[in-house]
Design a protein around this motif. Structure first.
Motif, short mmCIF file in Angstrom:
data_model
loop_
_atom_site.label_atom_id
_atom_site.label_comp_id
_atom_site.label_asym_id
_atom_site.label_seq_id
_atom_site.Cartn_x
_atom_site.Cartn_y
_atom_site.Cartn_z
N TRP A 62 37.76 38.07 27.77
CA TRP A 62 38.41 37.94 29.07
C TRP A 62 38.23 39.24 29.83
CZ3 TRP A 62 41.32 33.59 30.68
CH2 TRP A 62 41.43 32.58 29.73
N ASP A 63 37.97 39.12 31.12
CA ASP A 63 37.85 40.29 32.00
C ASP A 63 39.17 40.48 32.74
OD1 ASP A 63 35.15 40.60 31.33
OD2 ASP A 63 34.55 39.14 32.84
N GLU A 64 39.60 41.73 32.84
CA GLU A 64 40.84 42.06 33.54
C GLU A 64 40.54 42.77 34.85
OE1 GLU A 64 43.86 44.00 31.33
OE2 GLU A 64 43.66 42.70 29.57
N VAL A 65 41.13 42.27 35.93
CA VAL A 65 40.98 42.86 37.26
C VAL A 65 42.35 42.92 37.91
CG1 VAL A 65 38.59 42.10 37.57
CG2 VAL A 65 40.45 40.59 38.25
N SER A 66 42.40 43.58 39.06
CA SER A 66 43.63 43.67 39.83
C SER A 66 43.53 42.81 41.08
CB SER A 66 43.92 45.13 40.23
OG SER A 66 44.04 45.94 39.07
N GLY A 67 44.64 42.22 41.47
CA GLY A 67 44.65 41.36 42.64
C GLY A 67 45.99 41.38 43.35
N HIS A 222 48.27 31.64 46.12
CA HIS A 222 46.93 32.13 45.79
C HIS A 222 47.02 33.54 45.23
CE1 HIS A 222 44.80 29.25 48.83
NE2 HIS A 222 44.87 28.74 47.61
N VAL A 223 46.06 33.91 44.41
CA VAL A 223 45.86 35.29 44.00
C VAL A 223 44.43 35.65 44.35
CG1 VAL A 223 45.33 34.58 41.62
CG2 VAL A 223 45.92 36.96 42.11
N HIS A 224 44.26 36.72 45.13
CA HIS A 224 42.95 37.18 45.57
C HIS A 224 42.57 38.43 44.77
CE1 HIS A 224 42.66 34.69 49.32
NE2 HIS A 224 43.96 34.66 49.14
N PHE A 225 41.33 38.48 44.32
CA PHE A 225 40.83 39.66 43.62
C PHE A 225 39.33 39.76 43.84
CE2 PHE A 225 40.87 36.06 40.75
CZ PHE A 225 39.65 36.10 40.11
N ASP A 226 38.79 40.96 43.55
CA ASP A 226 37.36 41.23 43.74
C ASP A 226 36.72 41.51 42.39
OD1 ASP A 226 37.53 41.06 46.55
OD2 ASP A 226 38.24 43.13 46.66
N VAL A 254 42.27 31.12 34.86
CA VAL A 254 42.67 32.52 34.97
C VAL A 254 44.10 32.64 34.46
CG1 VAL A 254 41.17 32.98 36.95
CG2 VAL A 254 43.52 32.27 37.34
N GLN A 255 44.45 33.86 34.06
CA GLN A 255 45.81 34.18 33.63
C GLN A 255 46.29 35.37 34.44
OE1 GLN A 255 45.48 34.89 29.44
NE2 GLN A 255 45.00 32.77 28.95
N VAL A 256 47.56 35.32 34.84
CA VAL A 256 48.09 36.32 35.76
C VAL A 256 49.40 36.88 35.19
CG1 VAL A 256 49.01 36.73 38.08
CG2 VAL A 256 47.03 35.24 37.77
N GLY A 257 49.56 38.19 35.32
CA GLY A 257 50.80 38.86 34.95
C GLY A 257 51.25 39.79 36.05
N LEU A 258 52.56 39.89 36.27
CA LEU A 258 53.12 40.76 37.28
C LEU A 258 53.51 42.10 36.66
CD1 LEU A 258 55.40 38.22 39.17
CD2 LEU A 258 53.02 38.80 39.65
N VAL A 259 53.87 43.04 37.52
CA VAL A 259 54.33 44.34 37.05
C VAL A 259 55.62 44.15 36.25
CG1 VAL A 259 55.20 46.58 37.77
CG2 VAL A 259 53.29 45.55 38.99
N ALA A 303 49.13 41.90 41.16
CA ALA A 303 48.92 40.99 40.03
C ALA A 303 47.83 41.53 39.12
CB ALA A 303 48.54 39.60 40.53
N ARG A 304 48.09 41.43 37.82
CA ARG A 304 47.06 41.69 36.81
C ARG A 304 46.42 40.35 36.47
NH1 ARG A 304 49.15 42.48 32.33
NH2 ARG A 304 51.31 41.97 32.85
N VAL A 305 45.13 40.25 36.71
CA VAL A 305 44.42 38.98 36.57
C VAL A 305 43.45 39.07 35.40
CG1 VAL A 305 43.04 37.22 37.75
CG2 VAL A 305 44.61 38.67 39.06
#
Length: 400
Positions: A62-67, A222-226, A254-259, A303-305
């Protein structure tokens, strides 16, 4: 009697020196009399170390990005007619339904304009009825040659013009009715209303388009990320190989986690991929949709994506605590068949489920030292391996 040149030594000091020499001689004699087997028995036993046997395991990367969390629908309410705000009907920050009245603009002038337009419509219809009857009589008279063709054409044209006036009056009534309806500013979408930027008693104009408030939808979100070019090309190659759904075949999970949240408790799917890579940043914008029935995902949150970055494959995993560093090289200690610790240089990959992927340097069945590695002072040192269960291995935070 002449004095001697030597300094006299007190008797107690001589006795102490004799006793020390006697003790040293006795110690050397004792050591010389020890057998080789007795010296070996005096050596300490090999230190205990915790080991885990390396075994292949089917995993996915899994790749982790910020969104950022964004609303699916976000609307700025602006007045469509001018006038004074008569009343604000909602409580700021509350949930509103689509079509609910949020603001009322003074409608008296618009009611008068509608009444005038309706009166003009009645007059136009009367004129049209008169024109049609005159045109019918002119048709009869022209057939009898009682009037000229010119007069007949004039009456026919007047009837057609009266009919057109009816249509224009009808349109004016519809426009006046719309203006009157626009004095009630309604929520265009269901969602959460923001602060009222214009309160009762203020004059608003349809020309400058002042914002009255904003309404954002709350479910779904929605969650937007690059993602960078290399990752984008890797995903495209995976889709061609059938290891990952494409935009046409299906949605990518996708999986999302908040602060402040542990892990990634929110699950969604990618529903949009931009049509170009931004040449300024070398990234492409991706969007995922998430269910927000509980309302925990507020638009604007960081969001941590985590995105599925590979298909299922066999990999060797070890605990990150077993990895040591020697300048720019990574290595681990393994216990061989003779019970000695041997160094193995390894090439590491990503972390999956708290354990590190080993791409090269180990083989299935190798016993890697996980705990007590600080007791190994040099390669080839004898150790006493103690097997560790999988749940005994300390948890490792995911770091890519």
């Amino acid at each position: 009697m002449f004095p001697t040149s030597r300094r006299s030594v007190p008797a107690p000091a001589i006795f102490r020196r004799l006793l020390l020499a006697t003790a040293l001689a006795a110690g050397l004699a004792t050591l010389a009399g020890c057998a080789p087997g007795q010296a070996e028995e005096a050596a300490p036993p090999p230190p205990e170390v915790g080991v885990m046997e390396v075994a292949p395991r089917e995993v996915s990367q899994w790749d982790e990005v910020s969104g950022r969390i964004e609303a699916v629908e976000s609307v700025e309410l602006r007045p469509r007619v001018s006038g004074y705000i008569e009343r604000v009907h909602y409580t700021e920050g509350q949930l509103v339904e689509k079509g609910e009245v949020l603001f009322t603009i003074d409608a008296r002038s618009y009611r008068a304009a509608l009444a005038r337009a309706e009166a003009e419509l009645v007059r136009a219809r009367t004129q049209a009825e008169l024109g049609r009857s005159e045109a019918a009589r002119a048709q009869t008279l022209v057939d009898l040659q009682a009037i000229s063709r010119e007069e007949f054409e004039q009456r026919s044209a007047a009837a057609a013009q009266a009919t057109a006036n009816v249509q224009a009056a009808q349109a004016a009534v519809e426009a006046a009715r719309l203006d009157l309806e626009f004095t009630q500013v309604r929520a265009p979408v269901s969602g959460r209303a923001g602060r009222a930027l214009v309160t009762a008693g203020n004059l608003v104009s349809a020309d400058n388009g002042a914002v009255l408030t904003t309404v954002v939808s709350v479910n779904p979100v929605h969650v937007h990320f690059d993602t960078d070019e290399a990752t984008f090309l890797r995903y495209a190659a995976m889709a061609r190989r059938g290891e990952r759904p494409s935009e046409r075949d299906g949605r990518v999970p996708v999986q999302v986690g908040l602060v402040g949240e542990e892990g990634f408790p929110h699950v969604g799917e990618i529903d949009f991929l931009d049509n170009r890579v931004d040449p300024a940043t070398g990234t492409i914008r991706v969007r995922a949709v998430l269910d927000n029935a509980d309302g925990r995902l507020t638009p604007g949150l960081f969001a941590r994506v985590r995105v599925l970055g590979s298909g299922r494959f066999q990999a060797l995993l070890i605990d990150d605590k077993a990895v040591l560093t020697d300048q720019d090289r990574k290595y681990v200690y393994v216990v061989d068949a003779e019970g000695t610790a041997q160094r193995r240089d390894v090439r590491l990959g990503r972390i999956v489920d708290g354990q590190r992927i080993v791409e090269a340097g180990l083989a299935p069945g190798d016993r890697v030292i996980v705990s007590g590695v600080q007791k190994v002072f040099f390669p080839g040192m004898p150790v006493q391996p103690v097997p560790l269960a999988t749940d005994e291995a300390p948890a490792v935070a995911r770091v890519d």
